[in-house]
Design a protein around this motif. Structure first.
Motif, PDB file in Angstrom:
ATOM      1  N   LYS A  16      36.903  47.368  44.968  1.00 40.62           N
ATOM      2  CA  LYS A  16      38.029  46.936  44.127  1.00 40.62           C
ATOM      3  C   LYS A  16      39.293  47.752  44.442  1.00 40.62           C
ATOM      4  N   PHE A  53      38.056  55.788  48.570  1.00 39.76           N
ATOM      5  CA  PHE A  53      37.725  55.350  47.213  1.00 39.76           C
ATOM      6  C   PHE A  53      36.393  54.631  47.328  1.00 39.76           C
ATOM      7  N   THR A  77      37.554  59.115  44.824  1.00 38.28           N
ATOM      8  CA  THR A  77      36.182  58.888  44.351  1.00 38.28           C
ATOM      9  C   THR A  77      35.850  59.839  43.201  1.00 38.28           C
ATOM     10  N   PHE A 103      45.037  58.754  39.978  1.00 31.15           N
ATOM     11  CA  PHE A 103      46.284  58.749  40.743  1.00 31.15           C
ATOM     12  C   PHE A 103      47.416  58.052  39.995  1.00 31.15           C
ATOM     13  N   PHE A 192      47.127  52.904  40.230  1.00 31.50           N
ATOM     14  CA  PHE A 192      46.503  53.936  41.073  1.00 31.50           C
ATOM     15  C   PHE A 192      46.992  53.814  42.516  1.00 31.50           C
TER      16      PHE A 192
HETATM   17  P1  NAD Z   1      33.762  49.522  43.924  1.00 28.05           P
HETATM   18  O1  NAD Z   1      32.301  49.619  43.638  1.00 28.05           O
HETATM   19  O2  NAD Z   1      34.461  48.216  43.683  1.00 28.05           O
HETATM   20  O3  NAD Z   1      34.043  49.936  45.447  1.00 28.05           O
HETATM   21  C1  NAD Z   1      33.389  50.977  46.120  1.00 28.05           C
HETATM   22  C2  NAD Z   1      33.221  50.546  47.574  1.00 28.05           C
HETATM   23  O4  NAD Z   1      32.709  51.663  48.313  1.00 28.05           O
HETATM   24  C3  NAD Z   1      32.204  49.395  47.725  1.00 28.05           C
HETATM   25  O5  NAD Z   1      32.731  48.383  48.563  1.00 28.05           O
HETATM   26  C4  NAD Z   1      30.983  50.092  48.329  1.00 28.05           C
HETATM   27  O6  NAD Z   1      30.219  49.223  49.177  1.00 28.05           O
HETATM   28  C5  NAD Z   1      31.655  51.204  49.132  1.00 28.05           C
HETATM   29  N1  NAD Z   1      30.734  52.316  49.428  1.00 28.05           N
HETATM   30  C6  NAD Z   1      29.792  52.874  48.627  1.00 28.05           C
HETATM   31  N2  NAD Z   1      29.142  53.855  49.264  1.00 28.05           N
HETATM   32  C7  NAD Z   1      29.701  53.938  50.501  1.00 28.05           C
HETATM   33  C8  NAD Z   1      29.466  54.760  51.631  1.00 28.05           C
HETATM   34  N3  NAD Z   1      28.505  55.713  51.611  1.00 28.05           N
HETATM   35  N4  NAD Z   1      30.255  54.592  52.736  1.00 28.05           N
HETATM   36  C9  NAD Z   1      31.214  53.637  52.758  1.00 28.05           C
HETATM   37  N5  NAD Z   1      31.468  52.803  51.729  1.00 28.05           N
HETATM   38  C10 NAD Z   1      30.720  52.949  50.610  1.00 28.05           C
HETATM   39  O7  NAD Z   1      34.453  50.683  43.092  1.00 28.05           O
HETATM   40  P2  NAD Z   1      36.014  50.921  42.819  1.00 28.05           P
HETATM   41  O8  NAD Z   1      36.335  50.453  41.443  1.00 28.05           O
HETATM   42  O9  NAD Z   1      36.821  50.454  43.968  1.00 28.05           O
HETATM   43  O10 NAD Z   1      36.028  52.525  42.730  1.00 28.05           O
HETATM   44  C11 NAD Z   1      35.671  53.322  43.833  1.00 28.05           C
HETATM   45  C12 NAD Z   1      35.699  54.787  43.412  1.00 28.05           C
HETATM   46  O11 NAD Z   1      37.047  55.150  43.049  1.00 28.05           O
HETATM   47  C13 NAD Z   1      34.849  55.109  42.175  1.00 28.05           C
HETATM   48  O12 NAD Z   1      34.333  56.419  42.322  1.00 28.05           O
HETATM   49  C14 NAD Z   1      35.854  55.061  41.031  1.00 28.05           C
HETATM   50  O13 NAD Z   1      35.456  55.790  39.910  1.00 28.05           O
HETATM   51  C15 NAD Z   1      37.043  55.670  41.722  1.00 28.05           C
HETATM   52  N6  NAD Z   1      38.358  55.367  41.138  1.00 28.05           N
HETATM   53  C16 NAD Z   1      39.239  56.390  41.147  1.00 28.05           C
HETATM   54  C17 NAD Z   1      40.534  56.180  40.699  1.00 28.05           C
HETATM   55  C18 NAD Z   1      41.519  57.310  40.790  1.00 28.05           C
HETATM   56  O14 NAD Z   1      42.700  57.122  40.428  1.00 28.05           O
HETATM   57  N7  NAD Z   1      41.088  58.476  41.287  1.00 28.05           N
HETATM   58  C19 NAD Z   1      40.921  54.912  40.215  1.00 28.05           C
HETATM   59  C20 NAD Z   1      39.976  53.878  40.232  1.00 28.05           C
HETATM   60  C21 NAD Z   1      38.694  54.125  40.710  1.00 28.05           C
END
Ligand code: NAD
Length: 221
Positions: A16, A53, A77, A103, A192
């Protein structure tokens, strides 16, 4: 901060946040030259900066990629363990690393408010409620943890996972006669992505070191 085109790498490219980052960055003519997700990797050229992420599982591999390419890292992450932070700090001896559990600029401001004014609520009860979409894996959210740290005291945190909510955090202060609530609501993942691009541009100006999103905002004046 937006005048340069970036050639960036993205870990978690199909997720996402990965999707939102590509959509937002493309508005500036930035090109994603390295993409990685589970069981998938595409390399067009050496990225100037890598953005991660994805999941804590990916951290060690991401660190190795940054070393291989000599690229700085922006990592959002959440649910990282001490061993992940250790690896990121070690990487920061070679390249710039920006790590933040949130972020968005609004959360950075809320954090500052809690740090500066939290002491006024010393004698009040405090609690936090955080609401996220039903696919979020960790609870409490990384953001709730950094808000608690900014407040500098123990607070109970209620986590709600429902529907498609991008991210809401409410800090509640209450005494026997009155209540104050401070709420931050992300209206979309764009909140973000904007910060991630600011951080990626910041990385290009640094040699090495471990930085927070507060450092990125401070450098923007
Ligand atoms: P999501 O599940 O939609 O996307 C995560 C992606 O990472 C998926 O496509 C998954 O297949 C991939 N993935 C998982 N393990 C992997 C690996 N070992 N190698 C490569 N790719 C891999 O989740 P999201 O909502 O996009 O969020 C991702 C991360 O970002 C989460 O930890 C979430 O909490 C974090 N997040 C942080 C912020 C911020 O501002 N810091 C904001 C939103 C989300």
């Amino acid at each position: 901060m937006s005048e340069r085109n970036l050639r960036y790498g993205l870990i978690g490219a199909n997720g996402k946040m990965g999707t939102e980052i590509q959509s937002y960055f493309s508005l500036f003519g930035d090109v994603c030259v390295f993409k990685k997700d589970k069981g998938f990797s595409e390399e067009i050229e050496t990225p100037q900066v890598i953005i991660d992420f994805s999941s804590p599982d990916a951290v060690f591999e991401t660190v190795e990629l940054c070393k291989k390419y000599g690229s700085g890292l922006v990592i959002g992450t959440t649910a990282l363990m001490q061993e992940h932070f250790d690896a990121l700090h070690e990487l920061a001896n070679y390249v710039p690393v920006v790590q933040s559990y949130n972020f968005s600029t609004g959360i950075a401001i809320l954090k500052r408010l809690l740090k500066e004014y939290g002491a006024y609520f010393e004698d009040w009860d405090a609690a936090m409620v955080e609401i996220h979409h039903n696919q979020k894996k960790d609870a409490p959210s990384g953001t709730a943890k950094i808000l608690k740290q900014a407040l500098g005291r123990e607070v109970p945190i209620s986590s709600i996972r429902v529907g498609g909510v991008f991210g809401e955090h409410t800090v509640i202060f209450s005494n026997s006669g009155e209540t104050i609530e401070l709420t931050h609501r992300a209206l979309s993942r764009r909140a973000f992505a904007i910060g991630v691009r600011n951080a990626a541009l910041f990385v290009l100006t640094k040699e090495k070191g471990f930085y927070s999103y507060d450092d990125v905002l401070a450098s923007a004046g």
